[in-house]
Write a protein that holds these residues in place. Structure first.
Motif, PDB file in Angstrom:
ATOM      1  N   ALA A  85      97.012  25.355  52.975  1.00 36.54           N
ATOM      2  CA  ALA A  85      95.703  24.715  52.868  1.00 36.54           C
ATOM      3  C   ALA A  85      94.752  25.591  52.077  1.00 36.54           C
ATOM      4  N   ILE A  86      93.753  24.942  51.526  1.00 37.79           N
ATOM      5  CA  ILE A  86      92.585  25.618  50.980  1.00 37.79           C
ATOM      6  C   ILE A  86      91.386  25.025  51.698  1.00 37.79           C
ATOM      7  N   LEU A  87      90.278  25.706  51.626  1.00 42.54           N
ATOM      8  CA  LEU A  87      89.055  25.179  52.213  1.00 42.54           C
ATOM      9  C   LEU A  87      88.090  24.810  51.101  1.00 42.54           C
ATOM     10  N   SER A  88      87.558  23.619  51.197  1.00 44.30           N
ATOM     11  CA  SER A  88      86.496  23.173  50.308  1.00 44.30           C
ATOM     12  C   SER A  88      85.180  23.433  51.029  1.00 44.30           C
ATOM     13  N   VAL A  89      84.338  24.277  50.437  1.00 46.49           N
ATOM     14  CA  VAL A  89      83.051  24.618  51.035  1.00 46.49           C
ATOM     15  C   VAL A  89      81.957  24.102  50.104  1.00 46.49           C
ATOM     16  N   THR A  90      81.113  23.211  50.624  1.00 47.50           N
ATOM     17  CA  THR A  90      80.042  22.616  49.826  1.00 47.50           C
ATOM     18  C   THR A  90      78.739  22.650  50.609  1.00 47.50           C
ATOM     19  N   ASN A  91      77.632  22.572  49.876  1.00 49.71           N
ATOM     20  CA  ASN A  91      76.344  22.371  50.535  1.00 49.71           C
ATOM     21  C   ASN A  91      76.361  20.994  51.167  1.00 49.71           C
ATOM     22  N   SER A  92      75.878  20.880  52.374  1.00 50.78           N
ATOM     23  CA  SER A  92      75.904  19.596  53.072  1.00 50.78           C
ATOM     24  C   SER A  92      75.221  18.506  52.267  1.00 50.78           C
ATOM     25  N   GLU A  93      74.150  18.847  51.574  1.00 54.32           N
ATOM     26  CA  GLU A  93      73.417  17.834  50.812  1.00 54.32           C
ATOM     27  C   GLU A  93      74.266  17.235  49.691  1.00 54.32           C
ATOM     28  N   ASP A  96      77.642  14.989  52.529  1.00 54.47           N
ATOM     29  CA  ASP A  96      77.617  14.092  53.679  1.00 54.47           C
ATOM     30  C   ASP A  96      76.240  13.571  54.061  1.00 54.47           C
ATOM     31  N   GLY A  97      75.243  13.776  53.228  1.00 62.69           N
ATOM     32  CA  GLY A  97      73.931  13.232  53.522  1.00 62.69           C
ATOM     33  C   GLY A  97      73.130  14.044  54.526  1.00 62.69           C
ATOM     34  N   ASN A  98      73.652  15.137  55.008  1.00 68.65           N
ATOM     35  CA  ASN A  98      72.917  16.004  55.929  1.00 68.65           C
ATOM     36  C   ASN A  98      71.904  16.786  55.103  1.00 68.65           C
ATOM     37  N   LEU A 104      76.397  24.429  55.356  1.00 70.59           N
ATOM     38  CA  LEU A 104      77.589  24.208  54.542  1.00 70.59           C
ATOM     39  C   LEU A 104      78.561  23.301  55.276  1.00 70.59           C
ATOM     40  N   THR A 105      79.307  22.529  54.511  1.00 66.52           N
ATOM     41  CA  THR A 105      80.386  21.711  55.044  1.00 66.52           C
ATOM     42  C   THR A 105      81.698  22.360  54.634  1.00 66.52           C
ATOM     43  N   VAL A 106      82.599  22.558  55.613  1.00 61.76           N
ATOM     44  CA  VAL A 106      83.888  23.186  55.359  1.00 61.76           C
ATOM     45  C   VAL A 106      84.975  22.177  55.703  1.00 61.76           C
ATOM     46  N   ARG A 107      85.787  21.832  54.703  1.00 66.47           N
ATOM     47  CA  ARG A 107      86.861  20.859  54.918  1.00 66.47           C
ATOM     48  C   ARG A 107      88.177  21.422  54.381  1.00 66.47           C
ATOM     49  N   PRO A 108      89.225  21.365  55.202  1.00 67.07           N
ATOM     50  CA  PRO A 108      90.535  21.815  54.718  1.00 67.07           C
ATOM     51  C   PRO A 108      91.187  20.749  53.840  1.00 67.07           C
ATOM     52  N   GLN A 109      91.932  21.206  52.854  1.00 62.75           N
ATOM     53  CA  GLN A 109      92.752  20.331  52.032  1.00 62.75           C
ATOM     54  C   GLN A 109      94.177  20.878  52.127  1.00 62.75           C
ATOM     55  N   VAL A 110      95.096  20.052  52.598  1.00 66.26           N
ATOM     56  CA  VAL A 110      96.464  20.494  52.926  1.00 66.26           C
ATOM     57  C   VAL A 110      97.434  20.087  51.828  1.00 66.26           C
ATOM     58  N   LEU A 111      98.349  20.993  51.488  1.00 64.83           N
ATOM     59  CA  LEU A 111      99.469  20.714  50.610  1.00 64.83           C
ATOM     60  C   LEU A 111     100.725  20.836  51.468  1.00 64.83           C
ATOM     61  N   SER A 112     101.458  19.765  51.592  1.00 67.92           N
ATOM     62  CA  SER A 112     102.602  19.691  52.527  1.00 67.92           C
ATOM     63  C   SER A 112     103.776  20.561  52.096  1.00 67.92           C
ATOM     64  N   SER A 113     104.508  21.006  53.095  1.00 65.38           N
ATOM     65  CA  SER A 113     105.729  21.758  52.884  1.00 65.38           C
ATOM     66  C   SER A 113     106.722  20.933  52.071  1.00 65.38           C
TER      67      SER A 113
END
Length: 117
Positions: A85-93, A96-98, A104-113
């Protein structure tokens, strides 16, 4: 140091604090209360740690009442058949409208085995 897994440190097992690790004298396992105390003292909401592969792992784990995230970026590491996985870190604005400043919003992005069958 290794976090005590949430299922290991569930309230039914009563695991708190710092404990010796099977990885040797220089490593320790720590419970959710250690993570949350560190975050409170340092004004943090989340700690991200890396480089701990888990066999058949998803590439990331959210632990310790969502105050600790583990991410591992090498899939199929040492034949563990793990995702990465990697983490996508973005300003909430941005995402997601926050409208809170500095959030910050932290979302994992997974690459499968590719070796898991």
């Amino acid at each position: 140091s290794d976090p005590i897994e949430d299922d290991e440190g569930s309230s039914s097992s009563g695991v708190f604090g710092v404990h010796s690790s099977p990885r040797g004298k220089m490593a320790y396992k720590f419970g959710w209360n250690i993570t949350q105390g560190f975050c409170a003292r340092n004004g943090l909401d989340l700690i991200v740690r890396s480089h701990q592969a888990k066999k058949q792992g998803l590439g990331f784990d959210v632990m310790h009442n969502e105050s600790l995230m583990r991410v591992f970026s090498a899939r199929d590491y040492e034949n563990h058949h793990n995702d990465c996985a990697i983490l996508s870190v973005t300003n909430s604005e941005e995402g997601d409208g926050n409208e809170k400043d500095g959030v910050l919003t932290v979302r994992p992005q997974v690459l499968s085995s590719i070796s898991r069958g």
